[in-house]
Motif scaffolding. Structure first.
Motif, short mmCIF file in Angstrom:
data_model
loop_
_atom_site.label_atom_id
_atom_site.label_comp_id
_atom_site.label_asym_id
_atom_site.label_seq_id
_atom_site.Cartn_x
_atom_site.Cartn_y
_atom_site.Cartn_z
N ALA A 1 12.66 14.59 1.22
CA ALA A 1 11.45 14.17 1.95
C ALA A 1 10.17 14.26 1.15
CB ALA A 1 11.32 14.95 3.26
N ILE A 2 10.25 14.10 -0.16
CA ILE A 2 9.03 13.93 -0.95
C ILE A 2 8.66 12.46 -0.91
CG2 ILE A 2 8.05 14.00 -3.28
CD1 ILE A 2 9.64 16.47 -3.84
N ALA A 3 7.40 12.18 -0.61
CA ALA A 3 6.97 10.80 -0.37
C ALA A 3 6.76 10.03 -1.66
CB ALA A 3 5.70 10.78 0.48
N ASP A 4 7.84 9.88 -2.42
CA ASP A 4 7.77 9.11 -3.66
C ASP A 4 8.02 7.63 -3.35
OD1 ASP A 4 10.52 9.31 -3.08
OD2 ASP A 4 11.03 8.98 -5.17
N VAL B 1 2.61 6.30 -7.25
CA VAL B 1 1.74 7.32 -7.85
C VAL B 1 2.43 8.68 -7.84
CG1 VAL B 1 -0.42 8.61 -7.54
CG2 VAL B 1 -0.41 6.13 -7.31
N VAL B 2 3.06 9.02 -6.73
CA VAL B 2 3.79 10.30 -6.65
C VAL B 2 4.94 10.33 -7.65
CG1 VAL B 2 5.20 11.78 -5.16
CG2 VAL B 2 3.16 10.66 -4.23
N SER B 3 5.67 9.23 -7.76
CA SER B 3 6.78 9.17 -8.72
C SER B 3 6.29 9.35 -10.15
CB SER B 3 7.52 7.83 -8.58
OG SER B 3 8.16 7.72 -7.33
N LEU B 4 5.19 8.70 -10.49
CA LEU B 4 4.63 8.83 -11.83
C LEU B 4 4.13 10.24 -12.09
CD1 LEU B 4 2.70 5.43 -12.09
CD2 LEU B 4 4.79 6.07 -13.31
N ALA C 1 0.82 -1.22 0.00
CA ALA C 1 0.00 0.00 0.00
C ALA C 1 0.85 1.28 0.00
CB ALA C 1 -0.97 -0.01 1.18
N PRO C 2 1.82 1.43 0.92
CA PRO C 2 2.64 2.65 0.88
C PRO C 2 3.52 2.73 -0.37
CG PRO C 2 3.49 1.11 2.52
CD PRO C 2 2.17 0.59 2.09
N LEU C 3 3.97 1.58 -0.87
CA LEU C 3 4.79 1.59 -2.08
C LEU C 3 3.97 2.05 -3.28
CD1 LEU C 3 6.91 -1.68 -1.69
CD2 LEU C 3 7.50 0.67 -1.04
N LEU C 4 2.74 1.63 -3.35
CA LEU C 4 1.88 2.05 -4.46
C LEU C 4 1.56 3.55 -4.36
CD1 LEU C 4 -0.57 -0.99 -4.79
CD2 LEU C 4 1.37 -0.39 -6.25
N ARG C 5 1.38 4.03 -3.13
CA ARG C 5 1.17 5.48 -2.96
C ARG C 5 2.41 6.24 -3.44
NH1 ARG C 5 -0.87 4.10 2.21
NH2 ARG C 5 1.08 4.82 3.15
N GLY C 6 3.57 5.73 -3.08
CA GLY C 6 4.80 6.36 -3.53
C GLY C 6 4.97 6.28 -5.03
N ILE D 1 12.05 8.12 -19.43
CA ILE D 1 12.16 7.02 -18.47
C ILE D 1 13.36 7.24 -17.54
CG2 ILE D 1 13.64 5.38 -19.72
CD1 ILE D 1 10.38 4.63 -17.82
N VAL D 2 14.40 7.90 -18.04
CA VAL D 2 15.54 8.24 -17.17
C VAL D 2 15.09 9.20 -16.07
CG1 VAL D 2 17.74 9.46 -17.06
CG2 VAL D 2 17.34 7.78 -18.87
N ILE D 3 14.24 10.17 -16.42
CA ILE D 3 13.80 11.13 -15.40
C ILE D 3 12.86 10.45 -14.41
CG2 ILE D 3 11.63 12.19 -16.20
CD1 ILE D 3 14.83 14.07 -15.21
N PHE D 4 12.12 9.43 -14.85
CA PHE D 4 11.31 8.66 -13.90
C PHE D 4 12.22 7.97 -12.90
CE2 PHE D 4 9.75 4.30 -13.01
CZ PHE D 4 8.76 4.64 -12.09
N GLN D 5 13.31 7.40 -13.38
CA GLN D 5 14.25 6.74 -12.47
C GLN D 5 14.94 7.75 -11.56
OE1 GLN D 5 16.63 4.78 -15.40
NE2 GLN D 5 15.12 3.19 -15.82
#
Length: 220
Positions: A168-171, A20-23, A13-18, A155-159
């Motif tokens: 401290a951004i919750a990605d 979403v933020v990363s995407l 659950a927390p990983l999926l929330r993170g 895709i590099v910027i996604f990584q």
């Protein structure tokens, strides 16, 4: 090694929330990079040195410094120097977007230089003004030619968005670090985090390879 793996301790659950933020960070940065990158490429090709120079310095700064340094500098130095205080997500998008803009500008510049002169001559013959030639001839042609590189940069910027965890951004990476600390299971947690990044990145790399092969076939 007596270590016993326990992937059941990894909460998704927390990983999926993170994730979403990363995407969201990657998507916003890509929009900025695709649009602003083209404008920057045009400025880099200006016949006037006084126009080109500051934008060349901008590109070289973002290409020749680590993304981590750029993120930290924007988060901590911009508010102090310019008295501008934005929310962390906006600052993250700004840092990643500026980085991607610099790299996309170089991709666009190469594609713009490859636009056939005959197409520009045709635009002049049709009575198109310089702005219309850019929008209706140069941009579509350069964008199509740049798609493989733009996707790769995207895709590099996604990584690289994982680097915003340091501010401290919750990605995805931040949530992974928090979960690993809570469960004392860093191996399992970061393995899952790596697999999530791979699951998002791998299909895009395959699309890039497909586009490259298709372009080579069309060119042959």
């Amino acid at each position: 090694m007596n270590y016993t793996f326990d992937f059941n301790s990894v909460s998704f659950a927390p990983l999926l929330r993170g994730l979403v933020v990363s995407l969201e960070l990657a998507a916003a940065a890509n929009i900025i990079g695709i649009v602003a990158g083209f404008g920057l490429a045009l400025l880099l090709m200006s016949p006037y040195r006084v126009v080109r120079l500051p934008f060349m310095l901008f590109v070289e700064f973002f290409r020749c410094t680590p993304a981590l340094v750029q993120i930290v500098w924007i988060f901590y130095c911009v508010p102090m120097l310019f008295d501008v205080f934005l929310d962390p997500i906006t600052m993250g998008v700004m840092a990643l977007g500026l980085n991607l803009t610099a790299f996309n500008a170089e991709a666009y510049r190469a594609s713009i230089q490859a636009v056939p002169k005959e197409q520009l001559d045709a635009g002049i013959a049709l009575g198109l003004n310089p702005w219309q030639r850019v929008m209706y001839i140069v941009f579509p042609t350069a964008f199509r030619a740049s798609i493989p590189v733009l996707l790769t940069n995207g895709i590099v910027i996604f990584q690289q968005s994982a680097l915003v965890a340091i501010v401290a951004i919750a990605d995805l990476m931040y949530e992974g670090k928090s979960l690993a600390t809570e469960t004392y299971r860093p191996i399992e947690t970061f393995t899952v985090v790596a697999l999530i990044y791979f699951a998002v990145s791998f299909p895009v790399t395959q699309i890039v390879g497909l586009l490259e092969r298709r372009r080579q076939l069309l060119a042959s």
